[in-house]
Design an enzyme around this catalytic site. Structure first.
Site, PDB file in Angstrom:
ATOM      1  N   ILE A   1     -77.478  40.050  39.950  1.00 14.09           N
ATOM      2  CA  ILE A   1     -77.089  40.954  41.277  1.00 14.09           C
ATOM      3  C   ILE A   1     -77.795  42.321  41.148  1.00 14.09           C
ATOM      4  CG2 ILE A   1     -75.255  42.079  42.528  1.00 14.09           C
ATOM      5  CD1 ILE A   1     -73.717  39.383  41.893  1.00 14.09           C
TER       6      ILE A   1
ATOM      7  N   ALA B   1     -72.745  51.321  28.588  1.00 18.18           N
ATOM      8  CA  ALA B   1     -71.119  51.259  29.263  1.00 18.18           C
ATOM      9  C   ALA B   1     -70.352  51.640  28.007  1.00 18.18           C
ATOM     10  CB  ALA B   1     -70.697  50.030  29.918  1.00 18.18           C
TER      11      ALA B   1
ATOM     12  N   TYR C   1     -60.436  39.951  33.719  1.00 16.01           N
ATOM     13  CA  TYR C   1     -61.323  40.269  34.531  1.00 16.01           C
ATOM     14  C   TYR C   1     -60.916  40.538  35.815  1.00 16.01           C
ATOM     15  CZ  TYR C   1     -65.827  39.796  37.295  1.00 16.01           C
ATOM     16  OH  TYR C   1     -66.832  40.068  38.243  1.00 16.01           O
TER      17      TYR C   1
ATOM     18  N   ILE D   1     -71.616  33.005  43.171  1.00 11.65           N
ATOM     19  CA  ILE D   1     -72.820  33.339  43.240  1.00 11.65           C
ATOM     20  C   ILE D   1     -73.841  32.693  42.200  1.00 11.65           C
ATOM     21  CG2 ILE D   1     -74.690  35.362  43.621  1.00 11.65           C
ATOM     22  CD1 ILE D   1     -72.242  35.132  45.488  1.00 11.65           C
TER      23      ILE D   1
END
Length: 249
Positions: free
Chosen positions: A17, A63, A157, A190
């Site tokens: 994405i 991150a 999550y 997706i």
């Protein structure tokens, strides 16, 4: 050229994405900065787009290293003189350990929630320093369909993404009078690299759960992100929009 003259910064942007968002924004005229840990891979993708007449550059972001959010935004501002759009695409999960409530270790839960929220908070906190001076800006976060359809597995999550949705609304309200808009996209299932290893039987079963009867693709997500990033969404803020083929209903 709906994003012409916009400077767009996208985290976790080398595949899936994130990469689809890079391509969509770049082809609409934006100067796109790919924030990535793997700069070599980011440069490969940037070179492909630049050869097509786009403007894509790379900046380092990891991150797990909070200081890299500061250096990332500083580098973009130093190079471009502004930051118009921040797309917080980074998110992670550990499916092998992120199980249901009873079987998920506390440290796994806290680590997942921590990194998924910190990435959004830290990047946004740095970007708004520049956006506030401009009197404009758009931040697009990534929540999940699970915000509305909680999972019994991947518990950490799902919780972290629900928190991102709440953060989006709180942040939007806080910055509304400054000209900074904050919205979130909540993808459903997706078709990405993560689904390539699924058996045809598993895909068929999954598609049967989706009202539209099929998984979405990365372009479905990128098209909405691009809209929220640009001036066409000038009066939209604090929204969490599902792109899920109808699963949330």
């Amino acid at each position: 050229m709906r994003l012409k003259d916009k400077t767009v910064l996208i985290t976790a942007s080398t595949r899936g994405i994130g990469l689809a968002c890079v391509k969509a924004c770049a082809k609409e005229g934006a100067s796109v900065y790919m924030a990535a840990r793997n700069l070599e891979l980011a440069k490969e993708e940037a070179d492909k787009l630049n050869s097509q007449g786009c403007t894509v550059k790379c900046v380092y972001n990891d991150a797990s290293r909070p200081e890299s959010y500061i250096t990332m935004t500083e580098e973009v501002f130093k190079d471009a003189g502004r930051i118009d759009v921040l797309i917080n695409n980074f998110g992670t999960s550990n499916p092998g350990k992120d199980l249901d409530f009873s079987n998920t270790d506390t440290d796994v839960f806290l680590d997942t929630v921590n990194i998924n929220l910190r990435s959004v908070f830290a990047a946004s906190k740095e970007a708004v320093k520049y956006m506030a001076k401009q009197g404009s800006g758009s931040i697009v976060n990534f929540a999940s369909m699970n915000t509305y359809c909680p999972l019994t597995r991947n518990f950490a999550y799902a919780m972290s993404k629900a928190a991102v949705a709440n953060f989006t609304q709180s942040f939007a309200a806080y910055f509304a009078k400054t000209g900074i808009r904050v919205n979130a996209v909540a993808p459903g299932f997706i078709d990405t690299d993560m689904t390539k290893n699924m058996t045809e039987e598993a895909k068929k079963e999954l598609n049967g759960m989706i009202p539209m009867g099929k998984m979405g693709n990365t372009k479905d997500i990128a098209d909405l992100v691009m809209f929220l990033a640009g001036d066409s969404a000038n009066y939209i803020t604090g929204q969490v929009i599902c792109v899920d083929g109808g699963m949330a209903i």
